[in-house]
Write a protein that holds these residues in place. Sequence first.
Motif, mmCIF file in Angstrom:
data_model
loop_
_atom_site.group_PDB
_atom_site.id
_atom_site.type_symbol
_atom_site.label_atom_id
_atom_site.label_comp_id
_atom_site.label_asym_id
_atom_site.label_seq_id
_atom_site.Cartn_x
_atom_site.Cartn_y
_atom_site.Cartn_z
ATOM 1 N N THR A 1 -0.298 1.304 -4.097
ATOM 2 C CA THR A 1 -0.332 2.624 -4.714
ATOM 3 C C THR A 1 -1.598 2.747 -5.548
ATOM 4 O OG1 THR A 1 1.008 4.251 -5.917
ATOM 5 C CG2 THR A 1 0.993 1.998 -6.790
ATOM 6 N N ASN B 1 0.444 4.528 -0.750
ATOM 7 C CA ASN B 1 0.035 5.761 -1.412
ATOM 8 C C ASN B 1 -1.490 5.772 -1.461
ATOM 9 O OD1 ASN B 1 -1.060 6.991 -3.987
ATOM 10 N ND2 ASN B 1 1.027 7.769 -4.153
ATOM 11 N N CYS C 1 4.537 9.504 -7.209
ATOM 12 C CA CYS C 1 4.114 8.271 -6.543
ATOM 13 C C CYS C 1 5.208 7.211 -6.630
ATOM 14 C CB CYS C 1 2.830 7.740 -7.182
ATOM 15 S SG CYS C 1 1.470 8.927 -7.224
#
Length: 264
Positions: free
Chosen positions: A22, A63, A194
């Motif tokens: 991420t 992500n 997220c």
Amino acid sequence: MPTPSALLAALRETAPLVQCITNYVAMNVAANVLLAAGASPAMVHAEEEAGEFAGLAGALTINIGTLSPAWIGGMKAAAGGAAAAGRPWVLDPVAHFATALRRRAVADLLDLRPAIIRGNASEIIALAGGQGSGRGVDSGDPVELAEEAARRLAAARGAVVAVTGPVDFVTDGTRSLRIHGGSPLMPRVTALGCSLTGLVGAFAAVAPEEPLNATAAALAAFAAAGEAAGRGAEGPGSFAVRFLDALHALDGASLDADTRIAAA
């Protein structure tokens, strides 16, 4: 068909290892969200180990919020490793339409067949070939406008597609669900969206053969925790703290409530 409460119980019993690639902004928040829910996060992104580690994890989430060539290499290696090991992986195509680098990265990642794609309405509309009204990471479109695009994208990619917003929408191209709940303060807290991607991965890890139900359960858990946190919060700061506590304290009855998840 497992209920959301059964999936939550399985998550807490097994504490699945979730590999989270991420963005820099979200790492700490996402890790804390997964820990509060009962999962075990691992922020492993280096190309030299990401693919190998994906074979050890129960699920992978990617992500693309803060891209770089090295990180893209790690994302591709991890997605390939997850596929080779038969692990589900989740793609969060953050602002994929904004730059050529993002467009190329997402095109390559889609070819590696994510089990689940989670984004806001503008991201999903654009991913399905339409023209969204997004500005950077923010959606400029309502969830309802993205529902048909989500169905087309799910059918074309063989993936579950989740469109998140005030009322979430999730589909596998044939079946569709809406998830109600949450709080208006949620978009005011950095990286909560997220972190939701990470939680979707955690639920997918305990129900890899049920990606639609796993995704809906994760969205319901997030919505229920947001609802509970919002009741006593004075603003985004106190909400952020209350949200982690609410997610940790979440009970199955809140997820199985008749009004939480509905057919669309």
